[in-house]
Motif scaffolding. Structure first.
Motif, PDB file in Angstrom:
ATOM      1  N   LEU A 113       0.838  -1.209   0.000  1.00 33.01           N
ATOM      2  CA  LEU A 113       0.000   0.000   0.000  1.00 33.01           C
ATOM      3  C   LEU A 113       0.869   1.255   0.000  1.00 33.01           C
ATOM      4  O   LEU A 113       0.597   2.219  -0.733  1.00 33.01           O
ATOM      5  CB  LEU A 113      -0.933  -0.019   1.223  1.00 33.01           C
ATOM      6  CG  LEU A 113      -1.981   1.091   1.300  1.00 33.01           C
ATOM      7  CD1 LEU A 113      -2.987   0.973   0.154  1.00 33.01           C
ATOM      8  CD2 LEU A 113      -2.711   1.055   2.646  1.00 33.01           C
ATOM      9  N   ALA A 114       1.931   1.244   0.820  1.00 34.37           N
ATOM     10  CA  ALA A 114       2.840   2.402   0.864  1.00 34.37           C
ATOM     11  C   ALA A 114       3.523   2.602  -0.488  1.00 34.37           C
ATOM     12  O   ALA A 114       3.644   3.727  -0.970  1.00 34.37           O
ATOM     13  CB  ALA A 114       3.876   2.211   1.973  1.00 34.37           C
ATOM     14  N   GLU A 115       3.942   1.520  -1.132  1.00 35.22           N
ATOM     15  CA  GLU A 115       4.553   1.627  -2.468  1.00 35.22           C
ATOM     16  C   GLU A 115       3.549   2.175  -3.481  1.00 35.22           C
ATOM     17  O   GLU A 115       3.908   2.950  -4.368  1.00 35.22           O
ATOM     18  CB  GLU A 115       5.059   0.262  -2.959  1.00 35.22           C
ATOM     19  CG  GLU A 115       6.394  -0.176  -2.384  1.00 35.22           C
ATOM     20  CD  GLU A 115       7.560   0.730  -2.767  1.00 35.22           C
ATOM     21  OE1 GLU A 115       7.511   1.397  -3.813  1.00 35.22           O
ATOM     22  OE2 GLU A 115       8.523   0.771  -1.992  1.00 35.22           O
ATOM     23  N   ARG A 293      10.366   2.633  -1.416  1.00 39.10           N
ATOM     24  CA  ARG A 293      10.251   2.915   0.007  1.00 39.10           C
ATOM     25  C   ARG A 293      11.325   2.161   0.772  1.00 39.10           C
ATOM     26  O   ARG A 293      11.693   1.053   0.425  1.00 39.10           O
ATOM     27  CB  ARG A 293       8.876   2.495   0.554  1.00 39.10           C
ATOM     28  CG  ARG A 293       7.697   3.139  -0.149  1.00 39.10           C
ATOM     29  CD  ARG A 293       7.629   4.626   0.043  1.00 39.10           C
ATOM     30  NE  ARG A 293       7.647   5.011   1.446  1.00 39.10           N
ATOM     31  CZ  ARG A 293       7.488   6.258   1.862  1.00 39.10           C
ATOM     32  NH1 ARG A 293       7.300   7.226   1.013  1.00 39.10           N
ATOM     33  NH2 ARG A 293       7.528   6.531   3.148  1.00 39.10           N
ATOM     34  N   MET A 294      11.792   2.757   1.840  1.00 41.59           N
ATOM     35  CA  MET A 294      12.816   2.118   2.651  1.00 41.59           C
ATOM     36  C   MET A 294      12.160   1.275   3.749  1.00 41.59           C
ATOM     37  O   MET A 294      11.017   0.879   3.622  1.00 41.59           O
ATOM     38  CB  MET A 294      13.744   3.188   3.241  1.00 41.59           C
ATOM     39  CG  MET A 294      14.508   3.961   2.170  1.00 41.59           C
ATOM     40  SD  MET A 294      15.632   2.866   1.215  1.00 41.59           S
ATOM     41  CE  MET A 294      15.266   3.356  -0.463  1.00 41.59           C
ATOM     42  N   ASP A 295      12.914   1.088   4.797  1.00 41.66           N
ATOM     43  CA  ASP A 295      12.474   0.212   5.880  1.00 41.66           C
ATOM     44  C   ASP A 295      11.157   0.618   6.526  1.00 41.66           C
ATOM     45  O   ASP A 295      10.558  -0.176   7.240  1.00 41.66           O
ATOM     46  CB  ASP A 295      13.554   0.171   6.973  1.00 41.66           C
ATOM     47  CG  ASP A 295      14.678  -0.756   6.579  1.00 41.66           C
ATOM     48  OD1 ASP A 295      14.509  -1.470   5.566  1.00 41.66           O
ATOM     49  OD2 ASP A 295      15.704  -0.772   7.269  1.00 41.66           O
ATOM     50  N   ASP A 296      10.713   1.848   6.294  1.00 40.13           N
ATOM     51  CA  ASP A 296       9.509   2.278   6.993  1.00 40.13           C
ATOM     52  C   ASP A 296       8.227   2.050   6.185  1.00 40.13           C
ATOM     53  O   ASP A 296       7.162   2.538   6.568  1.00 40.13           O
ATOM     54  CB  ASP A 296       9.618   3.738   7.438  1.00 40.13           C
ATOM     55  CG  ASP A 296       9.591   4.691   6.247  1.00 40.13           C
ATOM     56  OD1 ASP A 296       9.664   4.211   5.092  1.00 40.13           O
ATOM     57  OD2 ASP A 296       9.504   5.909   6.481  1.00 40.13           O
ATOM     58  N   ALA A 297       8.317   1.324   5.074  1.00 41.64           N
ATOM     59  CA  ALA A 297       7.134   1.112   4.228  1.00 41.64           C
ATOM     60  C   ALA A 297       5.990   0.474   5.019  1.00 41.64           C
ATOM     61  O   ALA A 297       4.836   0.891   4.886  1.00 41.64           O
ATOM     62  CB  ALA A 297       7.482   0.248   3.015  1.00 41.64           C
ATOM     63  N   GLY A 298       6.304  -0.497   5.846  1.00 46.55           N
ATOM     64  CA  GLY A 298       5.271  -1.182   6.622  1.00 46.55           C
ATOM     65  C   GLY A 298       4.570  -0.233   7.574  1.00 46.55           C
ATOM     66  O   GLY A 298       3.331  -0.208   7.661  1.00 46.55           O
ATOM     67  N   ALA A 299       5.350   0.582   8.286  1.00 51.10           N
ATOM     68  CA  ALA A 299       4.771   1.522   9.243  1.00 51.10           C
ATOM     69  C   ALA A 299       3.953   2.597   8.522  1.00 51.10           C
ATOM     70  O   ALA A 299       2.826   2.916   8.927  1.00 51.10           O
ATOM     71  CB  ALA A 299       5.877   2.169  10.089  1.00 51.10           C
ATOM     72  N   VAL A 300       4.490   3.134   7.432  1.00 52.71           N
ATOM     73  CA  VAL A 300       3.766   4.170   6.685  1.00 52.71           C
ATOM     74  C   VAL A 300       2.486   3.592   6.078  1.00 52.71           C
ATOM     75  O   VAL A 300       1.424   4.219   6.126  1.00 52.71           O
ATOM     76  CB  VAL A 300       4.678   4.810   5.612  1.00 52.71           C
ATOM     77  CG1 VAL A 300       3.877   5.701   4.678  1.00 52.71           C
ATOM     78  CG2 VAL A 300       5.801   5.590   6.268  1.00 52.71           C
ATOM     79  N   GLY A 301       2.573   2.373   5.535  1.00 53.20           N
ATOM     80  CA  GLY A 301       1.379   1.716   4.992  1.00 53.20           C
ATOM     81  C   GLY A 301       0.322   1.523   6.066  1.00 53.20           C
ATOM     82  O   GLY A 301      -0.879   1.713   5.811  1.00 53.20           O
TER      83      GLY A 301
END
Lengths: 313, 313
Positions: A113-115, A293-301
């Protein structure tokens, strides 16, 4: 408006305060993932949220878990979290401890979702995100929303069959993509070959240790024929599965991420795009991209999902 | 409320007046499909509509075409209709000639919609419909709506790759499902085998004529080993492709129709369900069913789409 996104991983929990309009993340708290069971994991999430946002600036919270999350929000199991051996309806617990509405999802789908909204999938209606690491994970965005599917298992591209009666997969199935393209699958096959007398520079390096992406990279650089063959099989399996998904759904863009992808970069993407195994109608118009997206893709998503949950549908 | 559904086929055009709430179809008009080009086909549709519903009881019209229909309603080509060699925006033409709003779609997708709402897919959120005949067509219903995809080509399960570098498909691709499970693919392979000296009872019967489903059925009854092998390959290819689609989308029900399915019936469905090639996570919970709708599925589906187009979304 602000929302909070939490990414629960096997080693750490990451918590970010996000403006879902711009995707800008401000402030972060993190902690090691407790090994003492789900109750402590949930307590840790509440602590991180309180520390990140003591004034309740965020109006909702999204949390991504590394496991099987049902569409109703029940986290059935988390592979990498000790003691998570039965389904837990985490929403009510976290709602109480954080004082705000909470939505949960699968970490890979939230990364997709973030991507889609803020990374390499921007501007598209639909997106398939494929994460090639130890295993092969995937997330599917259709018409701008995560596709959960009947049981919450949609997007699991790693378990598509690419070769009838092929290699044994970690899940017990046969011939699945993950058995060919995941690092663990490649390692298993290289060890099996070595045990059958087909030694390789790859296994000479790894010995009894655990194989890393860099070992594969070094063996390829050295021209190790076994590693070359295994990587060609990985690339062809990815091309076949991605082409098939693109064909059945008629999607236009696919994003590749994960540890193995990071190691091999654009060259990996180009090899997949050039594979003769590209299945279906999908290949000609398909846009294969590296994840942005970097390592924070999961959190941002997770923060994006929290914002979506507030919007009138 | 009533709507009209029109199914444009290569040999006939069928037109039905439908109550979209109940799916009950009342009255029908039909005509041979003109061989004199698209203008005459469109004129014939308008005539059939006028004859079926002279009092304009129906408030909207849906038309299904056997070819590539873009999401914006432009019919790019129709394989079986002579002279349809360039894209035509049929909506405005038919709107003028029938005096009512017109929506268009692909006939296979509309058949899937009819199965979902009124046939073997009832009660499900999602449905994959697979039509095994001369070729292998498919339609995909997600969250109750036809999945069109980027170019309007979603659901084309026949062109999923099941065997890397496998049999040549009619589309020019390699190893596609249709090359293994479609009647034309089976015939091509049986002829190729015969030309290479592997004769069969199937080819003895067919000679230089065209192979029908009943020939395959008779050869199987007679225990012809080549036909048995070809049918096993067909069943396994279907199982693999269906399992993969069910896995990536996490859908629960799949409906099988088409001429070959009609010929072999429930036994065919049971063989697919029992195949060891069933890919992915999807097989355990998957419900494989015979299609229930008869020849009017395309027309009824078109009438349903017309009703949907009037509803506020």
């Amino acid at each position: 408006m602000k929302t909070i996104g939490v990414d629960v991983g096997g080693t750490k929990i990451l918590c970010r305060l996000v403006d879902p309009e711009t995707g800008k993340a401000r402030g972060r708290t993190k902690a090691r993932t407790p090994k003492s069971g789900p109750a402590d994991v949930l307590a840790s999430i509440a602590e991180l949220v309180a520390k990140l946002d003591p004034d309740h600036e965020a109006v909702a919270i999204g949390v991504g878990f590394p496991g099987y999350v049902r569409p109703d929000g029940v986290v059935v199991h988390c592979t990498n979290i000790s003691g998570w051996d039965q389904p837990i309806d985490v929403g009510p617990v976290l709602r109480k401890s954080t004082g705000r509405p909470v939505v949960v999802g699968n970490d890979v789908s939230l990364g997709a979702l973030a991507e889609h909204r803020l990374g390499a999938g921007q501007g598209e209606q639909d997106l398939l995100a494929v994460f090639v690491g130890t295993g092969v994970g995937g997330g599917l965005i259709l018409d701008g929303q995560i596709r959960d599917g009947d049981r919450g298992l949609a997007g699991e591209i790693g378990h598509l069959t690419v070769h009838t009666n092929g290699r044994l997969c970690g899940c017990g199935g046969r011939g699945h993509l993950e058995a060919y393209a995941g690092k663990a699958g490649i390692e298993r096959e290289a060890r099996r070959l070595a045990a059958n007398g087909e030694t390789s520079f790859l296994m000479d390096m790894v010995q009894n240790g655990s194989m890393k992406s860099r070992h594969v990279h070094q063996a390829l650089e050295a021209g190790d024929p076994v590693t070359l063959r295994l990587m060609t099989e990985a690339v062809d399996a990815l091309a076949q599965a991605i082409g098939n998904v693109a064909t059945i759904l008629d999607i236009r863009r696919v994003v590749l991420g994960g540890g193995m992808t990071d190691k091999f970069g654009q060259d990996f993407v180009d090899q997949i795009a050039a594979s003769s195994s590209f299945g279906g109608f999908g290949s000609a118009k398909l846009q294969l991209r590296l994840a942005e997206r970097m390592d924070d893709a999961g959190a941002v998503g997770a923060a994006l999902l929290a914002a979506d949950s507030l919007a009138p549908s």
